[in-house]
Scaffold this motif. Structure first.
Motif, PDB file in Angstrom:
ATOM      1  N   LEU A   1      97.449 -50.866 110.309  1.00 24.18           N
ATOM      2  CA  LEU A   1      96.271 -51.347 111.038  1.00 24.18           C
ATOM      3  C   LEU A   1      96.327 -50.910 112.499  1.00 24.18           C
ATOM      4  O   LEU A   1      95.338 -50.414 113.051  1.00 24.18           O
TER       5      LEU A   1
ATOM      6  N   ALA B   1      89.634 -51.763 110.610  1.00 24.00           N
ATOM      7  CA  ALA B   1      90.740 -52.642 111.014  1.00 24.00           C
ATOM      8  C   ALA B   1      90.308 -54.105 111.015  1.00 24.00           C
ATOM      9  O   ALA B   1      91.073 -54.976 110.587  1.00 24.00           O
TER      10      ALA B   1
ATOM     11  N   SER C   1      95.994 -47.073 112.860  1.00 21.12           N
ATOM     12  CA  SER C   1      94.667 -46.554 112.548  1.00 21.12           C
ATOM     13  C   SER C   1      93.734 -46.565 113.756  1.00 21.12           C
ATOM     14  O   SER C   1      92.872 -45.705 113.882  1.00 21.12           O
TER      15      SER C   1
ATOM     16  N   LEU D   1      96.616 -47.517 104.330  1.00 23.02           N
ATOM     17  CA  LEU D   1      96.272 -48.911 104.602  1.00 23.02           C
ATOM     18  C   LEU D   1      95.671 -49.549 103.376  1.00 23.02           C
ATOM     19  O   LEU D   1      96.008 -50.683 103.003  1.00 23.02           O
TER      20      LEU D   1
END
Length: 119
Positions: A75, A52, A78, A115
Motif C-alpha cells: 500500500l 490505496a 504503491s 497488492l
C-alpha cells in the motif's frame, strides 16, 4: 462479480500499461518528455491513491490479509514510487526522462497486482 478493489486494481493496471506504452514511444522517438505525459503520470498517481484508500478496507474489516506487514508495505509503495520518479526528472525533459516514467509505470502496475494478490 469481482470486488471494488479488484476492479480498481485492473483499471490501475490498464492505465499504467497505457502510460508505459506512450512513455516508451516518446523515449524511442528521442523527443523531449511532453507535458501530457506528466499529466498522465499524475492521473495514474490519483488512481493509485484511490486504490490505496480502497485497500484500507481489508485492514479495517474482519477478513485481514495473511501478512499485514507485506500488505501495508505494498500500500505504501504503491503511492510513493511514482512521485519519487517524477521528482527525480522534474527539471529534465530529455528523452531518457520518459523512460523513467515508463519504468515507474511498470513498477506501480506490478505493485498494484501484488497488492491484490496479498489481500
Amino acid at each position: 462479480m469481482p470486488s471494488v478493489s479488484t476492479q480498481i486494481t485492473w483499471i490501475v493496471v490498464g492505465y499504467a500499461a497505457l502510460v508505459l506504452v506512450l512513455a516508451v514511444v516518446v523515449a524511442v522517438r528521442g523527443a523531449e518528455r511532453p507535458g501530457w505525459l506528466d499529466q498522465m503520470a499524475w492521473m495514474l498517481e490519483v488512481l493509485l491513491v484511490v486504490r490505496a484508500l480502497a485497500g484500507l478496507g481489508p485492514l479495517l474489516g474482519e477478513d485481514r490479509p495473511d501478512s499485514t506487514s507485506t500488505y501495508v508495505g505494498y500500500l505504501f509503495a504503491s503511492v510513493c514510487v511514482l512521485p519519487i520518479a517524477m521528482r527525480s526528472v522534474q527539471g529534465d525533459r530529455a528523452p531518457w526522462s520518459s523512460a523513467v516514467v515508463a519504468v515507474a509505470a511498470v513498477a506501480v502496475g506490478v505493485v498494484a497486482v501484488r497488492l491484490q494478490m496479498t489481500a
